[in-house]
Motif scaffolding. Structure first.
Motif, PDB file in Angstrom:
ATOM      1  N   GLY A 110      -4.217   1.054   2.306  1.00 36.33           N
ATOM      2  CA  GLY A 110      -4.013   0.028   1.174  1.00 36.33           C
ATOM      3  C   GLY A 110      -2.751  -0.569   1.086  1.00 36.33           C
ATOM      4  O   GLY A 110      -2.545  -1.446   0.255  1.00 36.33           O
ATOM      5  N   GLY A 111      -1.681  -0.504   2.053  1.00 35.05           N
ATOM      6  CA  GLY A 111      -0.472  -1.160   2.142  1.00 35.05           C
ATOM      7  C   GLY A 111      -0.554  -2.581   2.449  1.00 35.05           C
ATOM      8  O   GLY A 111      -1.776  -2.886   2.778  1.00 35.05           O
ATOM      9  N   THR A 112       0.447  -3.405   2.275  1.00 27.44           N
ATOM     10  CA  THR A 112       0.667  -4.795   2.762  1.00 27.44           C
ATOM     11  C   THR A 112       1.763  -4.964   3.519  1.00 27.44           C
ATOM     12  O   THR A 112       2.448  -4.161   3.681  1.00 27.44           O
ATOM     13  N   PHE A 113       1.822  -6.228   4.372  1.00 27.70           N
ATOM     14  CA  PHE A 113       3.027  -6.498   5.274  1.00 27.70           C
ATOM     15  C   PHE A 113       3.428  -8.082   4.726  1.00 27.70           C
ATOM     16  O   PHE A 113       2.535  -8.634   4.090  1.00 27.70           O
ATOM     17  N   ALA A 114       4.582  -8.115   4.823  1.00 23.95           N
ATOM     18  CA  ALA A 114       5.316  -9.232   4.412  1.00 23.95           C
ATOM     19  C   ALA A 114       5.254 -10.415   5.350  1.00 23.95           C
ATOM     20  O   ALA A 114       5.457 -11.562   4.889  1.00 23.95           O
ATOM     21  N   SER A 115       5.000 -10.584   6.715  1.00 25.45           N
ATOM     22  CA  SER A 115       4.999 -11.544   7.647  1.00 25.45           C
ATOM     23  C   SER A 115       4.015 -11.536   8.565  1.00 25.45           C
ATOM     24  O   SER A 115       3.394 -10.445   9.264  1.00 25.45           O
ATOM     25  N   PHE A 116       3.468 -12.623   9.046  1.00 22.20           N
ATOM     26  CA  PHE A 116       2.312 -13.014   9.790  1.00 22.20           C
ATOM     27  C   PHE A 116       2.826 -13.239  11.349  1.00 22.20           C
ATOM     28  O   PHE A 116       2.245 -13.525  12.198  1.00 22.20           O
ATOM     29  N   ASN A 117       4.172 -12.790  11.647  1.00 16.56           N
ATOM     30  CA  ASN A 117       4.909 -13.057  12.703  1.00 16.56           C
ATOM     31  C   ASN A 117       4.198 -12.263  13.917  1.00 16.56           C
ATOM     32  O   ASN A 117       4.120 -12.689  15.202  1.00 16.56           O
ATOM     33  N   ASP A 118       3.879 -11.060  13.594  1.00 17.73           N
ATOM     34  CA  ASP A 118       3.579 -10.180  14.618  1.00 17.73           C
ATOM     35  C   ASP A 118       2.715  -9.040  13.982  1.00 17.73           C
ATOM     36  O   ASP A 118       2.979  -8.736  12.761  1.00 17.73           O
ATOM     37  N   HIS A 119       2.039  -8.218  14.543  1.00 15.49           N
ATOM     38  CA  HIS A 119       1.522  -7.040  14.205  1.00 15.49           C
ATOM     39  C   HIS A 119       2.635  -6.192  13.269  1.00 15.49           C
ATOM     40  O   HIS A 119       3.714  -5.961  13.948  1.00 15.49           O
ATOM     41  N   PRO A 120       2.520  -5.614  12.234  1.00 15.49           N
ATOM     42  CA  PRO A 120       3.549  -5.011  11.420  1.00 15.49           C
ATOM     43  C   PRO A 120       4.063  -3.740  12.066  1.00 15.49           C
ATOM     44  O   PRO A 120       5.201  -3.414  11.904  1.00 15.49           O
ATOM     45  N   ARG A 121       3.412  -3.098  12.991  1.00 15.58           N
ATOM     46  CA  ARG A 121       3.604  -1.951  13.768  1.00 15.58           C
ATOM     47  C   ARG A 121       4.191  -0.765  12.909  1.00 15.58           C
ATOM     48  O   ARG A 121       5.586  -0.127  13.165  1.00 15.58           O
ATOM     49  N   VAL A 122       3.598  -0.434  11.810  1.00 11.11           N
ATOM     50  CA  VAL A 122       4.009   0.615  10.868  1.00 11.11           C
ATOM     51  C   VAL A 122       3.041   1.750  11.022  1.00 11.11           C
ATOM     52  O   VAL A 122       1.735   1.263  10.680  1.00 11.11           O
ATOM     53  N   LYS A 123       3.221   3.054  10.775  1.00 13.32           N
ATOM     54  CA  LYS A 123       2.522   4.105  10.935  1.00 13.32           C
ATOM     55  C   LYS A 123       2.149   4.334   9.196  1.00 13.32           C
ATOM     56  O   LYS A 123       3.249   4.594   8.765  1.00 13.32           O
ATOM     57  N   ASN A 124       1.037   4.388   8.836  1.00 11.27           N
ATOM     58  CA  ASN A 124       0.893   4.634   7.398  1.00 11.27           C
ATOM     59  C   ASN A 124       0.023   5.905   7.368  1.00 11.27           C
ATOM     60  O   ASN A 124      -1.031   5.897   8.145  1.00 11.27           O
ATOM     61  N   SER A 125       0.321   6.528   6.339  1.00 12.29           N
ATOM     62  CA  SER A 125      -0.533   7.873   6.226  1.00 12.29           C
ATOM     63  C   SER A 125      -1.547   7.604   4.975  1.00 12.29           C
ATOM     64  O   SER A 125      -1.087   7.234   3.961  1.00 12.29           O
ATOM     65  N   ALA A 126      -2.574   8.425   4.985  1.00 14.30           N
ATOM     66  CA  ALA A 126      -3.555   8.542   3.808  1.00 14.30           C
ATOM     67  C   ALA A 126      -4.798   9.656   4.402  1.00 14.30           C
ATOM     68  O   ALA A 126      -5.179   9.626   5.285  1.00 14.30           O
ATOM     69  N   ALA A 127      -4.975  10.378   3.178  1.00 16.01           N
ATOM     70  CA  ALA A 127      -5.946  11.307   3.409  1.00 16.01           C
ATOM     71  C   ALA A 127      -5.562  12.261   4.729  1.00 16.01           C
ATOM     72  O   ALA A 127      -6.554  12.578   5.205  1.00 16.01           O
ATOM     73  N   GLY A 128      -4.290  12.371   5.010  1.00 10.89           N
ATOM     74  CA  GLY A 128      -4.115  13.376   6.137  1.00 10.89           C
ATOM     75  C   GLY A 128      -4.028  12.691   7.454  1.00 10.89           C
ATOM     76  O   GLY A 128      -4.167  13.376   8.291  1.00 10.89           O
ATOM     77  N   LEU A 129      -4.439  11.413   7.548  1.00  8.63           N
ATOM     78  CA  LEU A 129      -4.375  10.788   8.756  1.00  8.63           C
ATOM     79  C   LEU A 129      -3.342   9.764   8.898  1.00  8.63           C
ATOM     80  O   LEU A 129      -2.648   9.185   7.924  1.00  8.63           O
ATOM     81  N   VAL A 130      -2.872   9.373   9.925  1.00  9.51           N
ATOM     82  CA  VAL A 130      -1.757   8.336  10.246  1.00  9.51           C
ATOM     83  C   VAL A 130      -2.392   7.326  11.139  1.00  9.51           C
ATOM     84  O   VAL A 130      -2.803   7.479  12.224  1.00  9.51           O
ATOM     85  N   SER A 131      -2.070   5.888  10.892  1.00  2.00           N
ATOM     86  CA  SER A 131      -2.767   4.892  11.807  1.00  2.00           C
ATOM     87  C   SER A 131      -1.852   3.848  11.697  1.00  2.00           C
ATOM     88  O   SER A 131      -1.157   3.508  10.460  1.00  2.00           O
TER      89      SER A 131
END
Length: 82
Positions: A4-25
Motif C-alpha cells: 500500500g505504499g507510494t513512490f515519489a517519481s516515475f523516473n524508474d522502478h522504485p526498487r524498494v523492498k516492502n513488507s506486509a503480512a510477513g511477505l517482502v516484495s
C-alpha cells in the motif's frame, strides 16, 4: 507499491523492498511489477521511465511474450495499443 505504499517519481522502478503480512516484495506500479521483471523488460525495450504509459506497454509486452493473447487479437482492439 506492495503493502500500500507510494513512490515519489516515475523516473524508474522504485526498487524498494516492502513488507506486509510477513511477505517482502519489490512489486510496484499499476501492474505490480517486481524489480527483476521490470529490469528484464527494460533490458529488452530500453524504457524511458516508469510512467503509467510505459507500464501499460510493459504489461502488453509481457502478455504477448507469454502467449496469453495474440498480437492479432490485440490489433482488433486498437485502443489497447494506442
Amino acid at each position: 507499491m506492495f503493502g500500500g505504499g507510494t513512490f515519489a517519481s516515475f523516473n524508474d522502478h522504485p526498487r524498494v523492498k516492502n513488507s506486509a503480512a510477513g511477505l517482502v516484495s519489490t512489486a510496484a506500479g499499476a501492474y505490480q511489477f517486481l524489480e527483476r521483471t521490470w529490469d528484464g523488460l527494460d533490458a529488452k525495450y530500453n524504457f524511458p521511465d516508469f510512467s503509467p504509459a510505459t507500464q501499460d506497454f510493459a504489461a502488453v509486452a509481457l502478455i504477448l511474450g507469454r502467449g496469453a493473447v495474440s498480437y492479432t487479437h490485440l490489433r482488433a482492439h486498437e485502443t489497447v495499443l494506442d
